[in-house]
Write a protein that holds these residues in place. Sequence first.
Motif, mmCIF file in Angstrom:
data_model
loop_
_atom_site.group_PDB
_atom_site.id
_atom_site.type_symbol
_atom_site.label_atom_id
_atom_site.label_comp_id
_atom_site.label_asym_id
_atom_site.label_seq_id
_atom_site.Cartn_x
_atom_site.Cartn_y
_atom_site.Cartn_z
ATOM 1 N N PRO A 100 -2.338 17.847 -14.420
ATOM 2 C CA PRO A 100 -2.629 18.373 -13.077
ATOM 3 C C PRO A 100 -3.213 17.276 -12.196
ATOM 4 C CG PRO A 100 -4.276 19.115 -14.657
ATOM 5 C CD PRO A 100 -3.203 18.435 -15.451
ATOM 6 N N ILE A 101 -2.885 17.337 -10.916
ATOM 7 C CA ILE A 101 -3.424 16.394 -9.941
ATOM 8 C C ILE A 101 -4.596 17.073 -9.244
ATOM 9 C CG2 ILE A 101 -2.927 15.050 -7.870
ATOM 10 C CD1 ILE A 101 -0.007 14.931 -8.758
ATOM 11 N N ASP A 102 -5.794 16.523 -9.425
ATOM 12 C CA ASP A 102 -7.009 17.175 -8.949
ATOM 13 C C ASP A 102 -7.030 17.332 -7.435
ATOM 14 O OD1 ASP A 102 -7.912 17.314 -11.570
ATOM 15 O OD2 ASP A 102 -8.860 15.349 -11.461
ATOM 16 N N ILE A 103 -6.764 16.240 -6.722
ATOM 17 C CA ILE A 103 -6.786 16.277 -5.259
ATOM 18 C C ILE A 103 -5.460 15.702 -4.770
ATOM 19 C CG2 ILE A 103 -7.920 15.465 -3.158
ATOM 20 C CD1 ILE A 103 -10.505 15.203 -4.758
ATOM 21 N N GLU A 104 -4.674 16.534 -4.102
ATOM 22 C CA GLU A 104 -3.381 16.097 -3.614
ATOM 23 C C GLU A 104 -3.353 16.205 -2.090
ATOM 24 O OE1 GLU A 104 -1.246 14.160 -4.070
ATOM 25 O OE2 GLU A 104 0.421 14.981 -5.204
ATOM 26 N N THR A 105 -2.812 15.187 -1.429
ATOM 27 C CA THR A 105 -2.727 15.237 0.025
ATOM 28 C C THR A 105 -1.668 16.249 0.446
ATOM 29 O OG1 THR A 105 -1.042 13.498 0.158
ATOM 30 C CG2 THR A 105 -3.352 12.803 0.176
ATOM 31 N N PHE A 106 -1.859 16.799 1.623
ATOM 32 C CA PHE A 106 -0.911 17.791 2.122
ATOM 33 C C PHE A 106 0.476 17.177 2.302
ATOM 34 C CE2 PHE A 106 1.095 20.365 5.454
ATOM 35 C CZ PHE A 106 0.941 21.628 4.908
ATOM 36 N N ALA A 107 0.533 15.919 2.793
ATOM 37 C CA ALA A 107 1.823 15.260 2.986
ATOM 38 C C ALA A 107 2.598 15.168 1.682
ATOM 39 C CB ALA A 107 1.610 13.867 3.581
ATOM 40 N N ASN A 108 1.898 14.904 0.577
ATOM 41 C CA ASN A 108 2.583 14.807 -0.709
ATOM 42 C C ASN A 108 3.160 16.152 -1.149
ATOM 43 O OD1 ASN A 108 2.081 12.115 -0.849
ATOM 44 N ND2 ASN A 108 0.573 12.224 -2.498
ATOM 45 N N LYS A 109 2.486 17.214 -0.810
ATOM 46 C CA LYS A 109 3.005 18.532 -1.180
ATOM 47 C C LYS A 109 4.324 18.832 -0.484
ATOM 48 C CE LYS A 109 -1.539 20.568 -2.139
ATOM 49 N NZ LYS A 109 -2.522 21.611 -1.770
ATOM 50 N N THR A 110 4.519 18.277 0.726
ATOM 51 C CA THR A 110 5.738 18.574 1.472
ATOM 52 C C THR A 110 6.984 17.948 0.847
ATOM 53 O OG1 THR A 110 5.508 16.672 2.978
ATOM 54 C CG2 THR A 110 4.434 18.739 3.631
ATOM 55 N N ALA A 111 6.830 17.107 -0.154
ATOM 56 C CA ALA A 111 8.000 16.584 -0.872
ATOM 57 C C ALA A 111 8.801 17.710 -1.518
ATOM 58 C CB ALA A 111 7.563 15.567 -1.925
ATOM 59 N N ILE A 112 8.142 18.847 -1.756
ATOM 60 C CA ILE A 112 8.816 20.026 -2.309
ATOM 61 C C ILE A 112 10.018 20.417 -1.451
ATOM 62 C CG2 ILE A 112 8.567 22.536 -2.584
ATOM 63 C CD1 ILE A 112 7.440 21.116 -4.929
ATOM 64 N N TRP A 113 9.859 20.311 -0.111
ATOM 65 C CA TRP A 113 10.950 20.707 0.788
ATOM 66 C C TRP A 113 12.197 19.855 0.586
ATOM 67 C CZ3 TRP A 113 9.347 25.062 1.271
ATOM 68 C CH2 TRP A 113 8.192 25.478 1.932
ATOM 69 N N ASP A 114 12.023 18.672 0.065
ATOM 70 C CA ASP A 114 13.152 17.774 -0.160
ATOM 71 C C ASP A 114 13.523 17.688 -1.635
ATOM 72 O OD1 ASP A 114 13.373 17.116 2.597
ATOM 73 O OD2 ASP A 114 11.624 15.820 2.380
ATOM 74 N N GLY A 115 13.058 18.695 -2.414
ATOM 75 C CA GLY A 115 13.458 18.791 -3.814
ATOM 76 C C GLY A 115 12.750 17.846 -4.748
ATOM 77 N N MET A 116 11.535 17.412 -4.383
ATOM 78 C CA MET A 116 10.811 16.439 -5.205
ATOM 79 C C MET A 116 9.360 16.875 -5.410
ATOM 80 S SD MET A 116 12.327 12.907 -3.532
ATOM 81 C CE MET A 116 12.032 13.457 -1.842
ATOM 82 N N LEU A 117 8.789 16.429 -6.511
ATOM 83 C CA LEU A 117 7.395 16.721 -6.833
ATOM 84 C C LEU A 117 6.748 15.452 -7.386
ATOM 85 C CD1 LEU A 117 5.173 18.987 -7.267
ATOM 86 C CD2 LEU A 117 5.991 19.058 -9.641
ATOM 87 N N ILE A 118 5.583 15.121 -6.839
ATOM 88 C CA ILE A 118 4.811 13.990 -7.359
ATOM 89 C C ILE A 118 4.045 14.469 -8.594
ATOM 90 C CG2 ILE A 118 2.918 12.377 -6.881
ATOM 91 C CD1 ILE A 118 3.840 12.417 -3.947
ATOM 92 N N VAL A 119 4.182 13.723 -9.684
ATOM 93 C CA VAL A 119 3.582 14.126 -10.959
ATOM 94 C C VAL A 119 2.703 12.998 -11.488
ATOM 95 C CG1 VAL A 119 5.444 15.712 -11.554
ATOM 96 C CG2 VAL A 119 5.636 13.298 -12.200
ATOM 97 N N LYS A 120 1.830 13.365 -12.454
ATOM 98 C CA LYS A 120 0.933 12.390 -13.074
ATOM 99 C C LYS A 120 1.105 12.463 -14.585
ATOM 100 C CE LYS A 120 -3.623 12.972 -12.992
ATOM 101 N NZ LYS A 120 -5.038 12.954 -12.543
ATOM 102 N N SER A 121 1.213 11.298 -15.210
ATOM 103 C CA SER A 121 1.399 11.235 -16.659
ATOM 104 C C SER A 121 0.065 11.041 -17.366
ATOM 105 C CB SER A 121 2.339 10.081 -17.018
ATOM 106 O OG SER A 121 1.736 8.844 -16.686
ATOM 107 N N ASP A 122 0.089 11.055 -18.695
ATOM 108 C CA ASP A 122 -1.158 10.929 -19.449
ATOM 109 C C ASP A 122 -1.768 9.541 -19.361
ATOM 110 O OD1 ASP A 122 0.701 9.591 -20.948
ATOM 111 O OD2 ASP A 122 0.558 10.902 -22.710
#
Length: 357
Positions: A100-122
């Motif tokens: 899980p990403i603790d604090i995500e910027t609103f701009a990064n969330k909008t990548a969903i509209w273009d079929g993408m998600l920013i993720v974090k690895s271990d």
Amino acid sequence: GIADLYSSSFFPFETEEELVSFTLNSNILTKVVDGQTQQIKITEPIKEINGELCINAEGTQDAFNFRFSYDAEKNDIYIETLPYLYNWYSQTYQAQGFLPIDIETFANKTAIWDGMLIVKSDNQNYGVIDINTGELILETKYNSIQYLRSTSDFLVGSNNKKGIISADKSTKVEVIYDNIERVTDQKNIFYVVKKSNFYGLLDKDGKTIIYPEYEQIGIDVSAYSQNGVTNGYIFYNEIVPVRRNNKWGLININGNKIVDFIYDSYGCLYAKNNAYMTYGVIEVLDYKLLVVNKSGKYNLVTIEGKELFNGYILDDVYITVSEGKKNYYVTTGSQTTELLGFLKENEEKLGITKVEQ
């Protein structure tokens, strides 16, 4: 219809996350998200209907961050908001091993509209995944990622350096800069880059316009709000203020130097006469002129680099506001002159033409 339900006369429209501006007859939405200006193209221009600004059904989704669909068989409308979709996809991919990403910027969330998600690895690094295929678009190897929706690019950070990677995986700007700041004017997108404490300018495709060889690019114009100036990086969509050896010059957006490094500053911030309701001037919009300062005296220069007066003869350049009307004045010694009237009377002599607004 659906569009009527979302007709809006608000200009601009503001939420806790972003500011959205609508312009009549334009199919461009201007958004300020996380302090960055973005321009989103919609399918149809904004229209005026019965005295209200109206946006079509598809445009409302980009403006207000939701998606809807209609099931004709059931006569049902389904609405999915950005928070709902972001949380759903985040939880889906967390179940597949991403953190899980603790604090995500609103701009990064909008990548969903273009079929993408920013993720974090271990390993605590970030990447980008295609939510339709589940494949990684960007590997999880970056210390930071910021989505730039208007160009579908990602501003990435790695080992204290920054670059720009496109959604198609191509490298637009090499990850070699200490900092990258996106700036926009009414026509274009640019990137101010910093490298070894020097600044340069790139176009939206990453091509170098101004090499990072300057002490400063752009100036703070926050004190010139009454002058209507909001962009201190690019004046009139054409010229860029740059500083070298503590002197300012001008370079146009084609990378050509139009004024050498001779000025102490740009703009006249305060009128020395301290008159009531006076404000500073940096641009004379009607003629696309710039106020320049040398040794405490002022002149006006065109976007081609031509100085209007023979020498720096102006003591003040300022705006007064009376009954909502703005008037421009200049002073020379004890003489005060209404500027726009003077320029109009002397257009031929000065070699200037009033700009059609």
